[in-house]
Design an enzyme around this catalytic site. Sequence first.
Site, mmCIF file in Angstrom:
data_model
loop_
_atom_site.group_PDB
_atom_site.id
_atom_site.type_symbol
_atom_site.label_atom_id
_atom_site.label_comp_id
_atom_site.label_asym_id
_atom_site.label_seq_id
_atom_site.Cartn_x
_atom_site.Cartn_y
_atom_site.Cartn_z
ATOM 1 N N GLU A 4 4.848 4.391 5.730
ATOM 2 C CA GLU A 4 5.557 4.154 6.993
ATOM 3 C C GLU A 4 6.078 5.462 7.591
ATOM 4 O O GLU A 4 6.219 5.582 8.800
ATOM 5 C CB GLU A 4 6.716 3.167 6.757
ATOM 6 C CG GLU A 4 6.655 1.990 7.722
ATOM 7 C CD GLU A 4 7.670 0.901 7.431
ATOM 8 O OE1 GLU A 4 7.253 -0.263 7.404
ATOM 9 O OE2 GLU A 4 8.867 1.185 7.248
ATOM 10 N N HIS A 54 -8.272 0.726 -17.056
ATOM 11 C CA HIS A 54 -9.352 -0.231 -17.288
ATOM 12 C C HIS A 54 -9.741 -0.923 -15.988
ATOM 13 O O HIS A 54 -10.311 -2.007 -16.004
ATOM 14 C CB HIS A 54 -8.917 -1.251 -18.349
ATOM 15 C CG HIS A 54 -8.632 -0.592 -19.664
ATOM 16 N ND1 HIS A 54 -9.560 -0.540 -20.683
ATOM 17 C CD2 HIS A 54 -7.548 0.087 -20.111
ATOM 18 C CE1 HIS A 54 -9.047 0.124 -21.716
ATOM 19 N NE2 HIS A 54 -7.821 0.518 -21.381
ATOM 20 N N LYS A 114 4.920 -7.641 15.159
ATOM 21 C CA LYS A 114 6.176 -8.391 15.272
ATOM 22 C C LYS A 114 6.224 -9.111 16.616
ATOM 23 O O LYS A 114 6.551 -10.294 16.698
ATOM 24 C CB LYS A 114 7.360 -7.415 15.225
ATOM 25 C CG LYS A 114 7.861 -7.071 13.856
ATOM 26 C CD LYS A 114 9.196 -6.362 14.001
ATOM 27 C CE LYS A 114 9.558 -5.610 12.741
ATOM 28 N NZ LYS A 114 10.737 -4.773 12.896
HETATM 29 O O1 PA5 Z 1 11.897 0.947 6.318
HETATM 30 C C1 PA5 Z 1 12.154 0.266 7.283
HETATM 31 O O2 PA5 Z 1 12.846 0.684 8.219
HETATM 32 C C2 PA5 Z 1 11.664 -1.159 7.361
HETATM 33 O O3 PA5 Z 1 10.858 -1.463 6.275
HETATM 34 C C3 PA5 Z 1 12.841 -2.121 7.402
HETATM 35 O O4 PA5 Z 1 13.635 -1.920 6.273
HETATM 36 C C4 PA5 Z 1 12.359 -3.569 7.451
HETATM 37 O O5 PA5 Z 1 11.533 -3.750 8.564
HETATM 38 C C5 PA5 Z 1 13.528 -4.528 7.512
HETATM 39 O O6 PA5 Z 1 14.321 -4.265 8.638
HETATM 40 P P1 PA5 Z 1 15.793 -4.802 8.704
HETATM 41 O O7 PA5 Z 1 16.584 -4.101 7.681
HETATM 42 O O8 PA5 Z 1 16.268 -4.494 10.087
HETATM 43 O O9 PA5 Z 1 15.746 -6.276 8.452
#
Ligand code: PA5
Length: 475
Positions: free
Chosen positions: A302, A331, A445
């Site tokens: 990410e 394996h 989303k």
């Molecule tokens: O790393 C990130 O920013 C994302 O993975 C968020 O943690 C995830 O989308 C969850 O978001 P939120 O904490 O607003 O529910």
Amino acid sequence: MKLTEARRKELKIWVDYTNMTDKYLGAKGYSEKALNANARLAKVAHTQIHANRGKDELFLGWTELPYNQTEVVEDILVTAKFIRKRYDAFVVLGIGGSALGPSMAFNALCHLHYNDLPKSKRKGPKFYVEDNIDPVRMKELLDVIDVSNTCFNVISKSGATSETMSQFLIVSDALKKAGVDVRENVIFTTDAKRGNLVKISKQLGGVKSYVLGDGVGGRFSELSPVGLLPAAVLGIDIKALLKGAAAMDKRCKSSDFRKNPALLCAVLQYTAMQDGKNISVMMPYSDNLRQVADWYAQLWAESLGKNVTVDGKPCNVGQTPVKSLGVTDQHSQIQLYTEGPFDKVITLLAVDKYKEVSPIPRGHEDIADIAFLGGHSLEQLIQAEEYATAYALTKAGRLNYTIHLPEVNEYTLGQLLFLLELQTAYTGTMLRVDPFNQPGVEAGKKATFALLGKAGYDLQRHDLEATAPDSDYFV
Ligand code: PA5
């Protein structure tokens, strides 16, 4: 390379990058000159990250977490003690950065069959991290817990994440049906001021809440209350975790990559990326570190997978993270790693002293395939296999390096997490992308919102309808 007495005493984690170099890998490895060519870029990245430490507006609040949580840590310890006494189960509701950290720390620092242990042998309640909305999983969780004796930690920075919020709606409803005041069994971990959980807390008349600071993104949040509360509930020493992170931070003060382990890893990965190595495999040789690879996969993917630089220039960068487990995946995947395309960097996580040794008894000494095992231990076997894998990869000309943990405990895990977070921040900066945003997850989303009829998403809905396949030719 062996664990030296000094490293053992100080419990310092260390990086061995011998097998990334041309000295050991021949033409497939990197020369001093090739690595040094990125030293200036690394220095600039280091300066940029460290000059802006703690700045919320730049999403660097996480860099100060090892130091600025004295009060909240005390509060968490009191709450955790109460939870351990009062509840039979503790459930984290969250996803992505709000779930991977708690799950990873649980896996790393608790008994591998923690929930199966009798209550007297557990330091806390049974523990679950619900990071998916599979309807079967939610229903089956409710089959095994008694909601009235369960504490639900809803972790969401935004309070707008559909997955977490739908779980929260289901759990609230179950609590109400059981005649329980939601406030009694729920704790929020969320943004200080913004976000729907703040609003919901007010509506419900005040829900116990912990703050996820503005400058701490989800994937950099494990050392914040996101990870600290669940860990403390499990009896994990959260002060030692933070101390480990601070110790690593101290070792990363230098802008010379040879004196800074996180910057060294960033240079290794960056050099490999420039050389077309688009896959980053993490292979822990420890079941306790298995989920570090899951946590790292999100952090790396990410943070670095971006299509635009900070100056607005188009790019498509990042490395695909792959999770592997030593020795299990020897394996399964090692065949590919030793003989497939030259497109990977393999990071091995080695443990120098396991929590248990598990001696192998002698037996069947007339069978050569078995006889040599007796008298050794599983610790020796797994360590030998780790070393042998690094050797085999190197012989096949495959880039690999090893991060050694003298043992797996709070202090060494804190070091490892901070090393990987800094490595990610440095690498993103070297790639000239913003490692702290994630615009690429928005499209999916929004399409989900449109499909489920959320107000304000009509245009998206029309687009989805217009682009829906009009024949089953490809079906
Ligand atoms: O790393 C990130 O920013 C994302 O993975 C968020 O943690 C995830 O989308 C969850 O978001 P939120 O904490 O607003 O529910």
